[in-house]
Design an enzyme around this catalytic site. Structure first.
Site, PDB file in Angstrom:
ATOM      1  CD  GLN A  53     -16.039 -29.369  -0.335  1.00 36.97           C
ATOM      2  OE1 GLN A  53     -15.083 -30.123  -0.342  1.00 36.97           O
ATOM      3  NE2 GLN A  53     -16.959 -29.394   0.598  1.00 36.97           N
ATOM      4  NE  ARG A  72     -14.977 -34.164  -0.427  1.00 36.59           N
ATOM      5  CZ  ARG A  72     -13.826 -33.967   0.210  1.00 36.59           C
ATOM      6  NH1 ARG A  72     -13.570 -34.583   1.347  1.00 36.59           N
ATOM      7  NH2 ARG A  72     -12.909 -33.145  -0.271  1.00 36.59           N
ATOM      8  NE  ARG A 116     -12.945 -28.101   3.337  1.00 32.41           N
ATOM      9  CZ  ARG A 116     -12.447 -29.289   3.044  1.00 32.41           C
ATOM     10  NH1 ARG A 116     -12.923 -29.971   2.030  1.00 32.41           N
ATOM     11  NH2 ARG A 116     -11.480 -29.810   3.766  1.00 32.41           N
ATOM     12  CG  HIS A 162     -11.139 -29.504  -2.655  1.00 33.68           C
ATOM     13  ND1 HIS A 162      -9.814 -29.789  -2.881  1.00 33.68           N
ATOM     14  CD2 HIS A 162     -11.463 -30.116  -1.483  1.00 33.68           C
ATOM     15  CE1 HIS A 162      -9.354 -30.539  -1.880  1.00 33.68           C
ATOM     16  NE2 HIS A 162     -10.335 -30.762  -1.035  1.00 33.68           N
ATOM     17  CG  LEU A 186      -6.175 -27.623  -0.296  1.00 31.58           C
ATOM     18  CD1 LEU A 186      -7.485 -27.177  -0.932  1.00 31.58           C
ATOM     19  CD2 LEU A 186      -6.313 -29.083   0.145  1.00 31.58           C
ATOM     20  CG  HIS A 189     -10.301 -25.960   0.334  1.00 31.92           C
ATOM     21  ND1 HIS A 189      -9.636 -24.926   0.943  1.00 31.92           N
ATOM     22  CD2 HIS A 189     -10.245 -27.003   1.179  1.00 31.92           C
ATOM     23  CE1 HIS A 189      -9.197 -25.336   2.121  1.00 31.92           C
ATOM     24  NE2 HIS A 189      -9.557 -26.586   2.298  1.00 31.92           N
ATOM     25  CG  PHE A 206     -11.087 -32.676   8.801  1.00 35.28           C
ATOM     26  CD1 PHE A 206      -9.800 -32.395   9.175  1.00 35.28           C
ATOM     27  CD2 PHE A 206     -11.330 -33.068   7.488  1.00 35.28           C
ATOM     28  CE1 PHE A 206      -8.752 -32.490   8.271  1.00 35.28           C
ATOM     29  CE2 PHE A 206     -10.291 -33.163   6.579  1.00 35.28           C
ATOM     30  CZ  PHE A 206      -9.008 -32.877   6.964  1.00 35.28           C
ATOM     31  CD  GLU A 216     -11.384 -26.631   6.742  1.00 33.57           C
ATOM     32  OE1 GLU A 216     -11.681 -26.882   5.570  1.00 33.57           O
ATOM     33  OE2 GLU A 216     -11.945 -27.156   7.714  1.00 33.57           O
TER      34      GLU A 216
END
Ligand SMILES: Cc1cc2nc3c(=O)[nH]c(=O)nc-3n(C[C@H](O)[C@H](O)[C@H](O)COP(=O)(O)OP(=O)(O)OC[C@H]3O[C@@H](n4cnc5c(N)ncnc54)[C@H](O)[C@@H]3O)c2cc1C
Length: 615
Positions: free
Chosen positions: A254, A417, A300, A373, A266, A256, A132, A269
């Site tokens: 945040q 985050r 991000r 997000h 979404l 995305h 991640f 990723e």
């Protein structure tokens, strides 16, 4: 389900039935103190209130994974997780909290597994983990597999498991009850309870409690384009403000990078990890220009800002569903990925694009734009989940009031985050909060709360209920025609567009001032003038929507005030008029109240002095 009858006084009321609320309920019930109480024949009175049926909570939509250095992956260790979290948050992270997050992450994941979460497995039977963004081995080294996953449905697994455990343990739920007020005692030093509206019967209830926990989730609906479900209207944060409390670091939202145009849904990723490339209106693959070496797989916030820079430079494209609209999207090109491989590795992404955009991603480019997000900030809490006010340079805890999960800010995410850390935050700090509530219940049992004190709390909650009831009567009696065709859904759409123009991904003093003028002079008065078109209180969704849009407006004003006060760029907050991070003046948490007074709380630095954030 609704409770058969309401107690005069609850030991604990938990608002929210996502990962945070359910973890708190279980943490409370399974604590040693409650076990002892039960052995002595005492049964704590607990109620979980949720505006949704619990299994509809947004936790269920989490796809990717939950982060933990489980010890199965070579070169991983919780210390690296701790470091990545602090660095990912651009050093605005309270390091004592982040240390707990990383150190107890493995225990949290193993506990979830023992309760029934069906994690994916490696060939040799360990819990499977994937890479991640921002999770690395050794201080900022190679990417490491740290996100424990269950195919692409980790949230679904966690939510169902926790809920089933709650049901098995006999926890009582008030489902589709909407909490309208957080009530504190007259001195504002301890919690008294909440007022809740039963959407089925249309009745308001005074729910008195010695302890209240908010696990009410985020506020992605502040923005038009968001990956968040419709319920994420920041109710808990707005109710805390209305009760005279502050929000911490609420300017950090945040985005995305790849939300599907038109819907904001979404697109994981993983689509770029498998070879997807972002392109501007000229077909140029622009990411290499902004993040040499990392290109489309940069962090991000970096990718979101690069997309916005292309759009601002006039190289954006219009959403094909609104060809005359603004050119505020770019292309995600997945055509370079072998179609068979795409179906196998990105089934959810492919299905979403086909169903919601009617596009075949194996042949055509997909329109995307950054999507709101996650709210990094929220109701300020200690590492035991206690809500506090920042006053005269110290934390003053509001007795009996707790918060956990996305509505709270224990400050493990700082200014940005890392993926996989929010489910972990909700489960871990939810459980810890539940345990500290249990300790407080046991303490009250032994010290013997006076009946007179209880009666005073009950009266305060009843007064708040009566006030809410008369406001509800007015909403129903009001002439909806007076408000012309105005309705909460229209206002929510206008607020979303206003916030998007002003504060999505980047902002400056001018954009914030323009937005606040629209909100203060147009949207806020219109929200106050709303009335319900249907005159029945039962099953009337417009009533809760009116409260929700008012909450969003309060929150938008507060987010703008905090963004305006921070004269620097850090993590998710990009101030184009203050482009650099400024540790000398702003290595501090903003604490903003409903009057938009902003005070600053120092960041807890333990053993990692601030450094430049580079990937
Ligand atoms: C599409 C998507 C994918 C994600 N993927 C990941 C991932 O892979 N890994 C990760 O770590 N994180 C991920 N996240 C983030 C993570 O899922 C959330 O931050 C987390 O689940 C929040 O949990 P919560 O319990 O705080 O809130 P929620 O699950 O949102 O629950 C909020 C609860 O509060 C209740 N509530 C709210 N207001 C009221 C009110 N006024 N009255 C009564 N009840 C109320 C609701 O009914 C609900 O039960 C993702 C988020 C999204 C949107």
């Amino acid at each position: 389900m609704s409770p058969k009858h309401l107690e005069d006084m609850y030991d604990a009321v938990i608002v929210g039935a996502g990962a945070a609320g359910l973890s708190a309920a279980l943490g409370l019930l399974r604590s040693e103190t409650v076990k002892e109480m039960k052995a002595n024949g005492q049964e704590p009175k607990i109620l979980v209130i949720s505006k949704l049926q619990p299994l509809r909570s947004h936790t269920g939509s989490a796809e990717g994974g939950i982060a933990a250095a489980l010890g199965n992956v070579e070169h991983d260790d919780w210390h690296w997780h701790y470091y990545d979290t602090v660095k990912g948050g651009d050093w605005l992270v309270d390091q004592d909290a982040a240390k707990l997050l990383a150190e107890y992450a493995p225990e949290t994941v193993i506990n979830l597994e023992r309760q029934g979460v069906a994690f994916s497995r490696t060939a040799d039977g360990h819990i499977a983990q994937r890479r991640f963004g921002g999770h690395t081995s050794e201080f900022g080294g190679e990417p490491v597999r740290r996100a424990a996953y269950a195919a692409d449905r980790i949230g679904h697994q966690i939510l169902h498991t926790l809920w089933q455990q709650c049901v098995a343990n006999g926890i009582e739920f008030a489902e589709e009850w909407y909490v309208t007020d957080l009530v504190l005692n007259e001195e504002h030093t301890r919690v008294a309870g909440v007022v809740a509206f039963d959407t089925h019967t249309g009745k308001t209830h005074a729910v008195s409690a010695h302890n209240v926990l908010f696990g009410t989730g985020g506020a992605g609906r502040l923005f038009h384009t968001t990956s968040n479900s419709w319920d994420l209207t920041g109710d808990g944060m707005a109710l805390a403000l209305a009760a005279g409390l502050q929000l911490e670091d609420c300017e950090f939202v945040q985005f995305h990078p790849t939300g599907l145009a038109h819907t904001g849904i979404l697109l994981s990723e993983a689509s770029r990890a498998e070879g997807g490339v972002l392109r501007n209106a000229d077909g140029e693959a622009f990411m290499e220009k902004y993040a040499p070496g990392h290109a489309d797989l940069a962090a991000r916030d970096v990718v979101s800002r690069s997309i916005m820079a292309e759009i601002d430079a006039g190289r954006g494209i219009a959403d094909p569903k609104d060809p005359e609209g603004p050119k505020d999207c770019v292309w995600l090109d997945l055509t370079g990925i072998d179609p068979e491989h795409m179906e196998q590795t990105l089934p959810q992404v492919v299905e979403t694009i086909r169903k919601y955009a009617n596009i075949d991603p194996t042949r055509d480019y997909v329109p995307v734009k950054p999507t709101a997000h996650y709210t990094m900030g929220g109701i300020p809490v200690t590492t035991n989940g206690e809500v506090y006010r920042w006053q005269n340079g110290e934390r003053r805890v509001v007795e009996g009031l707790y918060a956990a999960g996305e509505c709270s800010c224990v400050s493990v995410h700082g200014a940005n985050r890392l993926g996989g850390n929010s489910l972990l935050d909700a489960c871990l700090f939810g459980t810890r909060s539940g345990r500290s509530i249990a300790a407080r219940i046991a303490q009250a049992e032994s010290s013997g709360e006076s009946e007179a004190a209880d009666a005073a709390l009950e009266e305060t909650v009843e007064t708040a209920r009566a006030a809410r009831q008369s406001e509800l009567d007015m909403l129903l009696a009001g002439n909806a025609d007076d408000a012309a065709d105005d309705n909460p859904y229209q206002l929510m759409a206008e607020l979303g567009s206003t916030m998007e123009r002003a504060a999505a991904v980047r902002c400056d003093a001018q954009s914030l001032a323009t937005a606040i003028e629209t909100i203060d002079n147009d949207l806020a008065p219109r929200a106050q003038a709303l009335a319900a078109h249907d005159k029945a209180a039962t099953f009337n969704q417009e009533i809760t929507a009116i409260w929700e849009v008012r909450h969003l407006i309060t929150l938008a004003q507060t987010v703008i005030a905090a963004s305006d006060a921070r004269h620097e760029s850090r993590g998710s907050l990009k101030r184009t008029d203050f482009p650099d991070r400024d540790d000398e003046h702003f290595l501090a948490h903003s604490m903003t109240d409903a009057a938009h007074e902003v005070s600053w709380q120092p960041v807890h630095i333990v053993d990692m002095p601030p450094k430049k954030r580079e990937y």
